[in-house]
Enzyme design. Structure first.
Site, mmCIF file in Angstrom:
data_model
loop_
_atom_site.group_PDB
_atom_site.id
_atom_site.type_symbol
_atom_site.label_atom_id
_atom_site.label_comp_id
_atom_site.label_asym_id
_atom_site.label_seq_id
_atom_site.Cartn_x
_atom_site.Cartn_y
_atom_site.Cartn_z
ATOM 1 N N CYS A 1 -10.558 0.196 7.037
ATOM 2 C CA CYS A 1 -10.360 1.644 7.506
ATOM 3 C C CYS A 1 -11.075 2.744 6.444
ATOM 4 O O CYS A 1 -11.140 3.936 6.884
ATOM 5 C CB CYS A 1 -8.669 1.972 7.276
ATOM 6 N N GLU B 1 0.880 -1.199 -0.089
ATOM 7 C CA GLU B 1 -0.090 -0.100 -0.028
ATOM 8 C C GLU B 1 0.885 1.158 -0.138
ATOM 9 O O GLU B 1 0.465 2.135 0.717
ATOM 10 C CB GLU B 1 -0.950 0.091 1.266
#
Lengths: 649, 649
Positions: B412, B317
């Site tokens: 998230c 990420e």
């Protein structure tokens, strides 16, 4: 629909010439075999020794000591034994011979009274013997040990290791089978099936063939053995990739005869498909062979890189779906290309059709040869078709595969390469008792064999793959009539043939092979000239990454652009459709190779300062000189950008 | 080199208009805010409840029970609190209000006597409090709890949660700091720095600003705190990605002022860069602000997708290297685009330059909006720019991201989207005490604010982003002189301006904003027309995947080709350089949107049967109709192929 083919009888119609009867006399394959004998095999021995792989076979490892054995390790050493044995058949080397004797002795000494051999299970997890077939590798390493024993026997005629392999095979045949007290399971990593057929062919004991067939027949049946087995396993014994629900990965999702597409881990798959072909050939099982034909077709028409690489998922070294062949985020493991060569070679023996030899040649000359450096001592595990700059802050798999490694924790590829290269003599020619005699691969070599009772000597002189002219001299001990079959490679659009200097204009071609049937006399010479221009190759429009791109191919060799040869980012270079290609043999470059030179374009970077996206009007480009080298030779100079697929201007 | 800019004083020159003073009156952003209020926030509450995230705050979980709390969980709920509070400021909803009160009460009740709040550590690993800053998320969740408390206070004026947040902040300030008995560490996932500045701005207590600065100042200093900490950790407490040697991933490889390129985990990075801008603004720290400018430049000029997505490594990420922007094997996490909006918005307050607003708009309209389905209840974690057919036997990350998910274990993104969308009113306008008043985003809205002591009401009427005409009416309570600054988006090549119906021909533009300084009278009307043709965008030639491809953009919106709209494989479609584009607003499609229609080509598949590679001569194509839809709306019909970058014919 070639219905005649579907109805053909399933048996081996062609047999590889024995390795001892073939001599590779030079050329590219000869260079590689030489480097393999002089450097790679010694390098692998040293690294196996240094990492504890050889000492592990002493079964002395204790918990807490360094160099904890791993479940793959026996296979790394066994493949080295195979490579060493094949090499010693052709190259004298007393040091290597002594190392081979020592390692063979270690394997024999490690055998348990009942016949079991496995350094990992014995030293680390004795309580798990045969308890975790799906995720463990016991039957896989057993297969490699058996193949090693057969190779050692072929090399020296001493049957000490072969006898141990038979005891091991007998023990496995007692443990596994359809009987009441036998395990009905099968390996999570196929390999033993190939080995058992070899053992059967060597010993003629049908028990081994039956066991190979049992493993194939059981595979993918319901209720699933792996599911039952998993119920008794702790979570930490389950590999997340080969996990109990992922039967596709290990080709256990369906019975093998019902498998229509190549799925899962590519090495497992092609080892299995090769064994299916072997078992079909020995048993005449047409449903098994039909599955092999379907699977080969699916691979070669839908799931194979232009380099012959297979298994495009970086995540699982596995086949994905049709036309999914990512160049950078792909995989194309060296072992998988080796396994594809094995599979194609077995298909060819049952159905001598050049489509199998074409794939064999493609995988060998491009993916397999790329797996090892020119120096012979560093190795690619994955063979990507596109590499971008690796940055320190770019921790993905791609950058691992942007240069060859000295060694890997999972070091399956180096000795797999070496055992194939050292046995390539067995892939060039096949024959049947009265002929025909097939030439599948062109490379300088000599072969001695019998057609009927007549000894025949045949010699190939050629610079293939650098040049398409092949001169074949046939020298029978006495005049003998048989068919000589010469492969016309799929890449070749124009060829010419002379026999004893006379141009042949009306030549029969059967399943991709020129058929030359005549009474052969000593001194007969055949000259085959395969025109070898540079070809612009496109891929099927559904291979999304290659749309608008071409690859350069010349003969069997796929070319690439390397950063060090080109004045611009190779990924941005484009070639106009009318580009003219010049080729020349550069003897000083990369051990000697044909380079391709042409003109292309590179984008101008003026106007891009401080910008990442702009309206298309900004685009402009300038002409540049472009140079391509054979893909298999890439990354032998400075590491850097590389691409096989090149933009069309 | 704009040296004048480098020398400018570092402080906030512009301040967001308070959320309560802005009303979004419709349009695309209004629709999205409405859907967020009605569906997404309720959906996230339900899923947080169902998965145990809310109950975890009761601290009743015991080992062996289901729904074991996770170290991220508090942050998911806290971001939901923020989103709910912002939403309730604009949308009455008694059920949501009651849920919010309950959750806030739970957080307050979970506070320990010394001030600590963390449901995971308290219930699962109390012995590890502050022991694993690099891999744990204690300071990260603390930040989100503090931000939630500030939002709740802004919403209802009740300070019960704010007081708890202050007690928590006071406790953290006692534990962390330069003192002899204080921990010299800093968070492994930045977030608390942003939160502490908010708490400082809300309470005016400088302790919180100092603590934010302390965390930034300590970061990346030698000897490394993380290295010392890791020495006391068991291997199972170390995350392989944020492992002790991978300081780049958490931006702790260098002191923050010495960081020149955007590296590591993209969300961590942009939360930190935003906090650096905040601290620079509050302290006048020009070296800190210089670092922000460099990092923003590196992102926007080298490491950002055309959608405003950042963090191109699927593996971590994270940012990778310049121009490495893979479309399919990329990432572009929704949270990372949200974080980039935060960063850009903070830069804009210190340096009102449209380059920051351009990036803010790009990320918002493309990547952020794509993160949630039109229905409002499924979510993208990664936002890929190219999707190929997902096959059952294709277990890689790519296929996970080829359609929106109901929820994620690491959830998230959903509430991060919701807190941004519900607070977008704060991103449209900024002002200073005497002006200027800036309009950064065009969307139907009303704002009330004071210039000096004069109340001013301003209203935007527009169909932006579907149309480029914006009518702004200015209604001061009494005549007042100030500068109104109207952003000229980077994508806009031609624009026209009228004031009270009179075309303005000699207009000053300052750092990308039209400067209109005059005495404003009630009834004044400004009409800005941004020409919004379809643009063919190319990317920098070093973005290797996009060579030979264009993207279609219209206004701020990037378009894509979806399988369901097109008669051929979208990855094989090509557009000629002279393609004419027609646009029309289709009110029935995807909630109403402008579609782009044109003519292109698709490859013929005749001649490809049974073939994967062929000489280029085989290539041919046929004309087809091509339709493109806004990228942010993709995957709201049938899942299927999609591409942003389109081949040029």
């Amino acid at each position: 629909m070639r219905t005649g083919v579907l109805k053909m009888s399933v048996k081996r119609k062609q047999f590889p010439v024995e390795l001892k009867d073939v001599e590779i006399t030079g050329g590219l394959i000869g260079q590689r075999a030489e480097k393999n004998a002089k450097i790679s095999i010694a390098d692998q021995y040293r690294k196996c020794l240094k990492t504890g792989r050889i000492d592990a076979i002493r079964l002395k490892w204790k918990a807490g000591q360094p160099d904890k054995p791993h479940q793959f390790w026996d296979s790394d050493v066994a493949k080295w034994v195979e490579a060493a044995a094949y090499t010693l058949m052709k190259h004298k080397n007393s040091k290597l011979a002594a190392q081979l004797e020592d390692v063979v002795t270690l394997f024999i000494q490690s055998q348990q009274p009942e016949g079991y051999i496995n350094s990992y299970i014995m030293a680390v997890e004795p309580e798990y013997r045969w308890k975790n077939l799906q995720n463990g590798h016991e039957l896989y390493t057993a297969g490699h040990i058996i193949e090693a024993a057969v190779a050692y026997y072929q090399y020296c005629g001493n049957d000490r290791f072969l006898k141990a392999a038979c005891r091991f095979g007998d023990y496995i045949a007692k443990i596994f089978g359809p009987g009441k007290d036998q395990i009905k399971g099968y390996p999570g990593h196929q390999e033993i099936e190939l080995a058992l057929v070899k053992l059967y062919r060597t010993t003629k004991n049908p028990k081994y063939l039956e066991l190979a067939k049992f493993f194939l027949d059981r595979r993918g049946t319901q209720p699933s053995y792996f599911k039952q087995e998993a119920a008794n396993l702790a979570p930490n014994q389950i590999n997340p990739i080969t996990s109990q629900h992922n039967y596709l990965h290990v080709q256990a999702h369906k019975p093998v005869r019902e498998q229509h597409t190549a799925v899962g881990h590519a090495v497992r798959a092609c080892y299995m498909y090769g064994a299916m072909a072997d078992v079909a050939a020995e048993t005449g099982d047409s449903s098994l062979f039909s599955a092999c034909r379907r699977l080969f077709k699916n691979i070669s028409e839908n799931r194979m890189y232009i380099t012959g690489g297979i298994g495009s998922s970086q995540y699982s070294e596995a086949f994905t779906c049709n036309y999914n062949l990512p160049n950078m985020n792909g995989y194309a493991e060296t072992c998988a290309a080796v396994a594809l060569v094995f599979f194609a070679h077995r298909m060819l023996q049952i159905d001598p059709d050049s489509k199998y030899a074409d794939v064999m040649e493609r995988a060998l000359y491009n993916n397999v040869l790329a797996g090892v450096s020119l120096a012979g001592n560093t190795y690619f595990y994955a063979n990507l078709l596109k590499v971008v700059p690796a940055a320190v802050d770019f921790p993905n798999h791609g950058s691992i595969h942007s240069k060859r490694q000295n060694w890997m924790d999972c070091a399956c590829c180096p000795s797999n390469y070496s055992r194939l290269i050292s046995s390539l003599g067995g892939y060039i020619y096949t024959s049947a008792r009265q002929g025909p005699l097939y030439i599948h691969l062109y490379t300088p070599s000599k072969v001695e064999l019998k057609i009927g009772r007549t000894p025949v000597r045949l010699e190939q002189q050629t610079d293939y793959p650098w040049d398409g002219k092949i001169i074949i001299s046939v020298t029978p001990a006495e005049p003998v009539t048989f068919s000589l079959m010469l492969r016309v490679p799929q890449w070749c659009e124009n060829w010419r043939l002379k026999v004893n200097g006379i141009e042949q204009t009306n030549v029969a071609v059967k399943k991709g092979y020129i058929l030359l049937r005549r009474q052969w006399l000593a001194g007969d010479a055949v000259e085959l000239t395969l025109e070898m221009p540079v070809q612009r190759i496109v891929s099927h429009p559904d291979v999304d990454e290659n749309v608008g791109k071409i690859a350069l191919q010349r003969g069997p060799l796929v070319y690439c652009l390397e950063e060090c040869d080109n004045p611009a980012n190779v990924h941005a270079i484009s070639l106009p459709t009318n580009a003219e290609f010049k080729t020349r043999f550069d003897k000083a470059l990369l051990g000697g190779c044909v380079v391709i030179e042409t003109s292309g374009f590179a984008p101008d970077k003026a106007g891009w300062s401080g910008r990442l996206y702009q309206p298309a009007a900004i685009e402009s480009q300038h002409p540049i000189k472009v140079k391509a080298v054979p893909y298999f030779l890439w990354c032998n100079r400075k590491p850097g950008n590389m691409t096989v697929w090149i933009n069309e201007a």
